[in-house]
Write a protein that holds these residues in place. Structure first.
Motif, PDB file in Angstrom:
ATOM      1  N   GLN A  14      12.105 -10.658 -12.928  1.00 43.08           N
ATOM      2  CA  GLN A  14      12.121 -11.982 -12.327  1.00 43.08           C
ATOM      3  C   GLN A  14      11.680 -11.803 -10.879  1.00 43.08           C
ATOM      4  O   GLN A  14      12.489 -11.503 -10.010  1.00 43.08           O
ATOM      5  CB  GLN A  14      13.516 -12.596 -12.401  1.00 43.08           C
ATOM      6  CG  GLN A  14      14.032 -12.767 -13.812  1.00 43.08           C
ATOM      7  CD  GLN A  14      13.151 -13.681 -14.637  1.00 43.08           C
ATOM      8  OE1 GLN A  14      12.829 -14.784 -14.210  1.00 43.08           O
ATOM      9  NE2 GLN A  14      12.750 -13.216 -15.793  1.00 43.08           N
ATOM     10  N   CYS A  15      10.388 -11.943 -10.633  1.00 42.77           N
ATOM     11  CA  CYS A  15       9.828 -11.697  -9.308  1.00 42.77           C
ATOM     12  C   CYS A  15      10.270 -12.797  -8.343  1.00 42.77           C
ATOM     13  O   CYS A  15      10.092 -13.980  -8.625  1.00 42.77           O
ATOM     14  CB  CYS A  15       8.313 -11.641  -9.382  1.00 42.77           C
ATOM     15  SG  CYS A  15       7.712 -10.346 -10.484  1.00 42.77           S
ATOM     16  N   ILE A  16      10.817 -12.387  -7.203  1.00 41.40           N
ATOM     17  CA  ILE A  16      11.344 -13.364  -6.250  1.00 41.40           C
ATOM     18  C   ILE A  16      10.599 -13.349  -4.920  1.00 41.40           C
ATOM     19  O   ILE A  16      11.052 -13.957  -3.966  1.00 41.40           O
ATOM     20  CB  ILE A  16      12.863 -13.147  -6.027  1.00 41.40           C
ATOM     21  CG1 ILE A  16      13.141 -11.726  -5.536  1.00 41.40           C
ATOM     22  CG2 ILE A  16      13.639 -13.439  -7.292  1.00 41.40           C
ATOM     23  CD1 ILE A  16      14.598 -11.467  -5.172  1.00 41.40           C
ATOM     24  N   SER A  17       9.451 -12.657  -4.860  1.00 40.76           N
ATOM     25  CA  SER A  17       8.637 -12.664  -3.642  1.00 40.76           C
ATOM     26  C   SER A  17       7.172 -12.466  -4.031  1.00 40.76           C
ATOM     27  O   SER A  17       6.867 -11.934  -5.095  1.00 40.76           O
ATOM     28  CB  SER A  17       9.073 -11.547  -2.698  1.00 40.76           C
ATOM     29  OG  SER A  17       8.670 -10.295  -3.206  1.00 40.76           O
ATOM     30  N   PRO A  18       6.252 -12.891  -3.163  1.00 40.60           N
ATOM     31  CA  PRO A  18       4.823 -12.658  -3.445  1.00 40.60           C
ATOM     32  C   PRO A  18       4.500 -11.169  -3.605  1.00 40.60           C
ATOM     33  O   PRO A  18       3.666 -10.800  -4.421  1.00 40.60           O
ATOM     34  CB  PRO A  18       4.128 -13.242  -2.211  1.00 40.60           C
ATOM     35  CG  PRO A  18       5.068 -14.270  -1.704  1.00 40.60           C
ATOM     36  CD  PRO A  18       6.446 -13.710  -1.968  1.00 40.60           C
ATOM     37  N   TYR A  19       5.176 -10.308  -2.838  1.00 40.19           N
ATOM     38  CA  TYR A  19       4.960  -8.857  -2.953  1.00 40.19           C
ATOM     39  C   TYR A  19       5.313  -8.372  -4.357  1.00 40.19           C
ATOM     40  O   TYR A  19       4.562  -7.614  -4.978  1.00 40.19           O
ATOM     41  CB  TYR A  19       5.806  -8.145  -1.895  1.00 40.19           C
ATOM     42  CG  TYR A  19       5.710  -6.642  -1.961  1.00 40.19           C
ATOM     43  CD1 TYR A  19       4.539  -5.990  -1.593  1.00 40.19           C
ATOM     44  CD2 TYR A  19       6.786  -5.877  -2.377  1.00 40.19           C
ATOM     45  CE1 TYR A  19       4.450  -4.605  -1.651  1.00 40.19           C
ATOM     46  CE2 TYR A  19       6.706  -4.494  -2.429  1.00 40.19           C
ATOM     47  CZ  TYR A  19       5.533  -3.873  -2.060  1.00 40.19           C
ATOM     48  OH  TYR A  19       5.441  -2.508  -2.121  1.00 40.19           O
ATOM     49  N   ALA A  20       6.449  -8.817  -4.875  1.00 40.95           N
ATOM     50  CA  ALA A  20       6.874  -8.409  -6.216  1.00 40.95           C
ATOM     51  C   ALA A  20       5.910  -8.921  -7.278  1.00 40.95           C
ATOM     52  O   ALA A  20       5.612  -8.222  -8.250  1.00 40.95           O
ATOM     53  CB  ALA A  20       8.283  -8.908  -6.490  1.00 40.95           C
ATOM     54  N   ILE A  21       5.407 -10.125  -7.094  1.00 36.62           N
ATOM     55  CA  ILE A  21       4.462 -10.704  -8.054  1.00 36.62           C
ATOM     56  C   ILE A  21       3.195  -9.867  -8.118  1.00 36.62           C
ATOM     57  O   ILE A  21       2.697  -9.559  -9.213  1.00 36.62           O
ATOM     58  CB  ILE A  21       4.149 -12.164  -7.690  1.00 36.62           C
ATOM     59  CG1 ILE A  21       5.394 -13.027  -7.882  1.00 36.62           C
ATOM     60  CG2 ILE A  21       2.976 -12.698  -8.513  1.00 36.62           C
ATOM     61  CD1 ILE A  21       5.284 -14.412  -7.288  1.00 36.62           C
ATOM     62  N   THR A  22       2.667  -9.448  -6.968  1.00 37.99           N
ATOM     63  CA  THR A  22       1.434  -8.654  -6.983  1.00 37.99           C
ATOM     64  C   THR A  22       1.661  -7.270  -7.581  1.00 37.99           C
ATOM     65  O   THR A  22       0.786  -6.740  -8.267  1.00 37.99           O
ATOM     66  CB  THR A  22       0.822  -8.525  -5.576  1.00 37.99           C
ATOM     67  OG1 THR A  22       1.773  -7.935  -4.683  1.00 37.99           O
ATOM     68  CG2 THR A  22       0.381  -9.864  -5.035  1.00 37.99           C
ATOM     69  N   LYS A  23       2.832  -6.672  -7.334  1.00 34.85           N
ATOM     70  CA  LYS A  23       3.137  -5.377  -7.949  1.00 34.85           C
ATOM     71  C   LYS A  23       3.198  -5.510  -9.470  1.00 34.85           C
ATOM     72  O   LYS A  23       2.651  -4.683 -10.207  1.00 34.85           O
ATOM     73  CB  LYS A  23       4.459  -4.831  -7.422  1.00 34.85           C
ATOM     74  CG  LYS A  23       4.379  -4.296  -6.007  1.00 34.85           C
ATOM     75  CD  LYS A  23       5.687  -3.726  -5.552  1.00 34.85           C
ATOM     76  CE  LYS A  23       5.954  -2.437  -6.280  1.00 34.85           C
ATOM     77  NZ  LYS A  23       7.088  -1.683  -5.770  1.00 34.85           N
ATOM     78  N   TYR A  24       3.865  -6.559  -9.949  1.00 30.91           N
ATOM     79  CA  TYR A  24       3.986  -6.770 -11.389  1.00 30.91           C
ATOM     80  C   TYR A  24       2.619  -7.083 -12.007  1.00 30.91           C
ATOM     81  O   TYR A  24       2.286  -6.566 -13.072  1.00 30.91           O
ATOM     82  CB  TYR A  24       4.986  -7.889 -11.673  1.00 30.91           C
ATOM     83  CG  TYR A  24       5.222  -8.104 -13.146  1.00 30.91           C
ATOM     84  CD1 TYR A  24       5.845  -7.130 -13.911  1.00 30.91           C
ATOM     85  CD2 TYR A  24       4.821  -9.275 -13.773  1.00 30.91           C
ATOM     86  CE1 TYR A  24       6.067  -7.316 -15.259  1.00 30.91           C
ATOM     87  CE2 TYR A  24       5.043  -9.465 -15.127  1.00 30.91           C
ATOM     88  CZ  TYR A  24       5.659  -8.483 -15.865  1.00 30.91           C
ATOM     89  OH  TYR A  24       5.864  -8.671 -17.208  1.00 30.91           O
ATOM     90  N   ALA A  25       1.825  -7.895 -11.340  1.00 31.75           N
ATOM     91  CA  ALA A  25       0.492  -8.222 -11.846  1.00 31.75           C
ATOM     92  C   ALA A  25      -0.372  -6.964 -11.956  1.00 31.75           C
ATOM     93  O   ALA A  25      -1.111  -6.796 -12.937  1.00 31.75           O
ATOM     94  CB  ALA A  25      -0.181  -9.254 -10.950  1.00 31.75           C
ATOM     95  N   SER A  26      -0.260  -6.068 -10.983  1.00 34.41           N
ATOM     96  CA  SER A  26      -1.019  -4.812 -11.028  1.00 34.41           C
ATOM     97  C   SER A  26      -0.617  -3.972 -12.237  1.00 34.41           C
ATOM     98  O   SER A  26      -1.464  -3.371 -12.900  1.00 34.41           O
ATOM     99  CB  SER A  26      -0.784  -4.007  -9.752  1.00 34.41           C
ATOM    100  OG  SER A  26      -1.248  -4.717  -8.642  1.00 34.41           O
ATOM    101  N   GLU A  27       0.685  -3.944 -12.542  1.00 36.74           N
ATOM    102  CA  GLU A  27       1.145  -3.212 -13.722  1.00 36.74           C
ATOM    103  C   GLU A  27       0.577  -3.827 -14.999  1.00 36.74           C
ATOM    104  O   GLU A  27       0.201  -3.108 -15.927  1.00 36.74           O
ATOM    105  CB  GLU A  27       2.670  -3.211 -13.785  1.00 36.74           C
ATOM    106  CG  GLU A  27       3.320  -2.341 -12.748  1.00 36.74           C
ATOM    107  CD  GLU A  27       4.835  -2.330 -12.862  1.00 36.74           C
ATOM    108  OE1 GLU A  27       5.362  -2.700 -13.938  1.00 36.74           O
ATOM    109  OE2 GLU A  27       5.491  -1.957 -11.885  1.00 36.74           O
ATOM    110  N   LYS A  28       0.509  -5.149 -15.058  1.00 31.96           N
ATOM    111  CA  LYS A  28      -0.006  -5.812 -16.255  1.00 31.96           C
ATOM    112  C   LYS A  28      -1.506  -5.581 -16.407  1.00 31.96           C
ATOM    113  O   LYS A  28      -2.008  -5.415 -17.512  1.00 31.96           O
ATOM    114  CB  LYS A  28       0.305  -7.309 -16.231  1.00 31.96           C
ATOM    115  CG  LYS A  28       1.796  -7.639 -16.219  1.00 31.96           C
ATOM    116  CD  LYS A  28       2.653  -6.800 -17.152  1.00 31.96           C
ATOM    117  CE  LYS A  28       2.418  -6.999 -18.609  1.00 31.96           C
ATOM    118  NZ  LYS A  28       3.220  -6.095 -19.463  1.00 31.96           N
ATOM    119  N   TYR A  29      -2.260  -5.565 -15.282  1.00 32.31           N
ATOM    120  CA  TYR A  29      -3.685  -5.226 -15.342  1.00 32.31           C
ATOM    121  C   TYR A  29      -3.867  -3.806 -15.881  1.00 32.31           C
ATOM    122  O   TYR A  29      -4.724  -3.559 -16.731  1.00 32.31           O
ATOM    123  CB  TYR A  29      -4.341  -5.313 -13.959  1.00 32.31           C
ATOM    124  CG  TYR A  29      -4.845  -6.683 -13.593  1.00 32.31           C
ATOM    125  CD1 TYR A  29      -5.889  -7.276 -14.297  1.00 32.31           C
ATOM    126  CD2 TYR A  29      -4.293  -7.378 -12.537  1.00 32.31           C
ATOM    127  CE1 TYR A  29      -6.359  -8.522 -13.962  1.00 32.31           C
ATOM    128  CE2 TYR A  29      -4.750  -8.632 -12.183  1.00 32.31           C
ATOM    129  CZ  TYR A  29      -5.792  -9.198 -12.901  1.00 32.31           C
ATOM    130  OH  TYR A  29      -6.256 -10.435 -12.566  1.00 32.31           O
TER     131      TYR A  29
END
Length: 55
Positions: A14-29
């Motif tokens: 459950q990403c709660i910051s823009p930084y966390a969202i980009t880290k998670y998106a990178s993992e999904k890529y």
């Protein structure tokens, strides 16, 4: 960053910051790329370390 609740490895964060969202998106890529081209990978989620020499 990510939520501080304990979770299992396969729990969707459950990403709660823009930084966390980009880290998670990178993992999904990376996951998509690995599945497309057939290779294995490991993601290390290191904690931020603060110490006596941290500025």
């Amino acid at each position: 960053m990510f939520s501080t609740e304990k979770s299992k490895e396969n729990t969707i964060p459950q990403c709660i910051s823009p930084y966390a969202i980009t880290k998670y998106a990178s993992e999904k890529y990376l996951d998509n790329y690995a599945n497309t081209y057939g290779f294995k990978y490991t993601v290390l989620r290191d904690a931020t370390i603060f110490g006596s020499r941290h500025n």
